[in-house]
Design a protein around this motif. Structure first.
Motif, mmCIF file in Angstrom:
data_model
loop_
_atom_site.group_PDB
_atom_site.id
_atom_site.type_symbol
_atom_site.label_atom_id
_atom_site.label_comp_id
_atom_site.label_asym_id
_atom_site.label_seq_id
_atom_site.Cartn_x
_atom_site.Cartn_y
_atom_site.Cartn_z
ATOM 1 N N SER A 315 0.806 -1.209 0.052
ATOM 2 C CA SER A 315 0.270 0.044 0.123
ATOM 3 C C SER A 315 1.051 1.399 0.187
ATOM 4 N N THR A 316 0.568 2.585 -1.180
ATOM 5 C CA THR A 316 1.492 3.032 -1.038
ATOM 6 C C THR A 316 0.427 5.036 -0.931
ATOM 7 N N GLU A 317 1.190 5.410 0.009
ATOM 8 C CA GLU A 317 -0.019 7.310 0.320
ATOM 9 C C GLU A 317 1.492 7.766 0.361
ATOM 10 N N ILE A 340 -0.073 5.631 11.852
ATOM 11 C CA ILE A 340 0.700 4.139 11.449
ATOM 12 C C ILE A 340 1.689 3.594 12.179
ATOM 13 N N LEU A 496 7.042 -1.062 7.522
ATOM 14 C CA LEU A 496 6.019 -0.026 7.124
ATOM 15 C C LEU A 496 8.373 0.472 6.826
ATOM 16 N N ASP A 530 4.600 -3.969 3.521
ATOM 17 C CA ASP A 530 2.566 -3.928 3.764
ATOM 18 C C ASP A 530 2.943 -2.607 3.759
ATOM 19 N N GLN A 531 3.449 -1.773 3.478
ATOM 20 C CA GLN A 531 3.471 0.333 3.839
ATOM 21 C C GLN A 531 3.711 0.821 3.594
ATOM 22 N N ILE A 533 4.917 5.621 2.460
ATOM 23 C CA ILE A 533 4.869 6.324 2.421
ATOM 24 C C ILE A 533 5.417 7.385 2.469
#
Length: 658
Positions: A315-317, A340, A496, A530-531, A533
């Motif tokens: 998941s990217t943000e 997060i 993360l 997972d992530q 950012i």
């Protein structure tokens, strides 16, 4: 009496003569040849020298004698040709080039290396009767049948090339495996030593003691070692029979010599060796440089892509830092990122926070008159480097009320100037001093206030990192030092990864800025499971969107067109000319004089920009001016020589600066 023309291994100015004649003692006449390394008296001391020609004709003047021989056949003719190419390409004198490529132990101690031998194949317990090539290695060898230079795009893991290495070893050839960092060289060394045994594999880097370096270089020259794993300076090694050069993470800025002149690039050196000596080159990277991809598209290089479109659940943000400031949050730990991080910690997951700045605070300013504390020797702001017990950790803009912070010092990263944090502003005597900008040390301090029980590692280029360090911490706060782990991501389970401030990279005055962003984003993104950012003040930048999507084709299309339009690599080489002087009026006049001469040579093959103050205009009490040249890659040698003859010796030359 015989004489020899010799290049001294010293830093002579480019415009001065580079070789000198010496008499050969009668006892050495049958031992001195072209390529001999000798000791010669030069001015008031004995130094090394390289023989480039000999003569039987008597000299009309009295010559000094050669003192002694180090090695009768130190360099062969291809290496002498390389020396001249190296000096001409990177803008150094030939004598300085010789000084650069000679090993430390030879230069300092005048020790004689062992003689070159032709070794029989002795491989102890290693089974070379059969070579088991996996599908990837078979594909690479098939591309090598068509091209001498092959680019392989692969996932960032430790790449197994054992089968390919065996094919070269069976031909009694050596392999040079170039890596960008010492940490990476040690990982590859441990791996291939287990595969081939200690006797066939060695490692070269700057931390090796001269006495040990001599032993390893002798083993390489004698041919007893077949696989050499090393950092950039290992391209200057004298090999017995080099057949393959592997360059891991091609395009890495670590292959460029940034801290000394001549500022060579090990990749360019390897490419020259490939062309001049028909040595095969394997370029490895998970994110290809624009230059290499261009040459692949022009069929100059062979190309092989592995693991294309590998599925991911990542998941990217993008988080806007501008909006965070609207809500009064001036730290780089946004409210959402903090949430997060807390969730990941609750699940006992590992976290990496990236910030390209290692200090505590980066700027100190008076809140009353806006005076900024600048280094008296350099045109850079002083930074708060040491954590202080009396600093207010709840706000980014800490306020100091009329008191010196115990243990705190303002320092300059360029000249090492330091001073205690003052009681008041030297301009207006105000006591309202504010601290701005955040480095990794400050981030670590903030995290400890948010998560007191969490174990945090602050990592920079000086940090010695081990698997035990990783297992012992919950969060790693790091600069670019974290990139050394990119090829070991399978060993480090990171949930993360967050880039705390992308804008620090955008502020760099570099035409490769977009390429660096694409590379950095995707390298860090590959570390996350997972992530991922990214925090920025400019979330709508197109390069950021392309980087997060991993859309290399569109990125390359945009980038190559822009470089063609504005005359950058791979169409033109950028050459930075630099000059330093304590008097700004003197340096300005010198720069204008040089510019007026260079302009007369402008053509479609050569562009010159007006002189300007460097990005950091004063360092160590000296002002710095620059002139930028753009030279077409197909520029003719006559024009390049004319340009070099115009440039005064006191100007430095940096080809394709990073």
């Amino acid at each position: 009496m015989f004489s020899a023309d010799i290049i001294p291994a010293v830093t002579l100015p480019r415009s001065k003569r580079q070789s000198f004649s010496y008499s050969i003692p009668d006892t050495l006449t049958d031992q001195i040849f072209v390529g001999s390394l000798v000791v010669i008296p030069f001015r008031s001391r004995n130094i090394l020298g390289l023989v480039i020609s000999t003569s039987q004709n008597p000299s009309p003047i009295k010559l000094k004698f050669i003192s002694r021989i180090i090695d009768s056949h130190y360099f062969d003719q291809p290496w002498i040709d390389f020396l001249y190419w190296f000096s001409q390409y990177f803008g150094s004198s030939v004598s300085h080039g010789l000084q650069t490529i000679l090993p430390r132990y030879v230069s300092k101690n005048f020790k004689s290396p062992n003689k070159k031998q032709q070794n029989d194949l002795v491989f102890s317990s290693i089974n070379f009767d059969t070579i088991n090539l996996n599908p990837i290695q078979n594909k690479i060898l098939s591309v090598f049948k068509k091209k001498n230079i092959v680019v392989v795009q692969y996932q960032p893991e430790l790449c197994d090339l054992s089968g390919i290495f065996k094919t070269h070893i069976l031909k009694n050839e050596q392999i040079l495996f170039l890596v960008p960092e010492i940490f990476a060289s040690q990982q590859y060394y441990q791996y291939y030593r287990k595969v081939f045994g200690e006797s066939l594999v060695t490692i070269l880097h700057s931390d090796i003691k001269p006495s040990e370096l001599q032993i390893r270089l002798n083993d390489i020259y004698n041919g007893s070692v077949k696989i050499i794993i090393g950092t950039r300076s290992s391209v200057f090694t004298r090999f017995n029979k080099l057949g393959l050069i592997v360059i891991d993470q091609e395009g890495s800025s670590s292959y460029k010599s940034w801290d000394q002149y001549p500022k060579y690039n090990a990749e360019d050196v390897a490419l020259y060796l490939s062309e001049s000596q028909s040595i095969k080159i394997l370029l490895l990277s998970n994110i290809l440089s624009v230059r290499s991809y261009y040459f692949c598209s022009q069929a100059k290089y062979g190309y092989l892509e592995l693991d294309k479109n590998k599925p991911t659940k990542l998941s990217t943000e993008i988080i806007s830092l501008a909006k965070e400031q609207e809500y009064g949050n001036y730290t780089l730990i946004s409210k959402k990122l903090k949430t997060i991080i807390a969730k990941a910690l609750d699940k006992h997951q590992k976290i990496i926070l990236y910030l390209d700045n290692s200090s505590f605070y980066t700027l100190v300013r008076c809140a009353d008159c806006f005076y900024i504390f600048i280094c008296p020797n350099c045109s850079v702001s002083l930074r708060l480097q040491n954590k202080t017990s009396k600093l207010n950790t709840s706000e980014d803009q800490a306020l100091v009320q009329g008191m010196s912070l115990k243990g705190g010092k303002l320092i300059c990263n360029y000249c090492n100037y330091d001073t205690d944090i003052p009681l008041a502003c030297p301009k207006c005597s105000g006591v309202n001093l504010r601290f701005f900008g955040i480095g990794t040390k400050r981030i670590t301090h903030i995290l400890k206030t948010y998560f007191p029980k969490v174990k945090i590692l602050n990592m920079d280029r000086k940090t010695d990192f081990t698997t035990a360090d990783y297992e012992a911490v919950d969060i790693i706060v790091s600069t670019q030092a974290i990139l050394k782990l990119c090829f070991l991501q399978s060993k480090f389970q990171v949930s993360l990864v967050a880039m705390l401030n992308m804008d620090l990279i955008w502020s760099s005055p570099d035409f490769r800025c977009n390429e660096k962003i694409y590379y950095l984003v995707n390298i860090l993104k590959n570390l996350a499971q997972d992530q991922f950012i990214v925090q920025t003040y400019q979330p709508q930048r197109p390069i950021l969107q392309l980087s997060l999507k991993g859309n290399y084709d569109q990125f390359y299309k945009n980038e190559i067109q822009e470089r063609q339009d504005f005359n950058y690599l791979p169409f033109f080489n950028l050459v930075k000319l630099g000059y330093k002087h304590k008097d700004q009026s003197v340096i300005k006049k010198e720069a204008n004089d040089l510019y007026s001469k260079l302009v007369t040579l402008e053509s479609d093959l050569m562009k010159v920009s007006p002189p300007h103050l460097a990005f950091r205009s004063k360092i160590k009490k000296q002002y710095q001016f620059e002139i930028l040249l753009k030279l077409a890659v197909n520029i003719n040698l006559d024009l390049k020589n004319k340009i070099m003859q115009i440039i005064p010796d006191k100007w430095t030359i940096d080809v394709n600066p990073v």
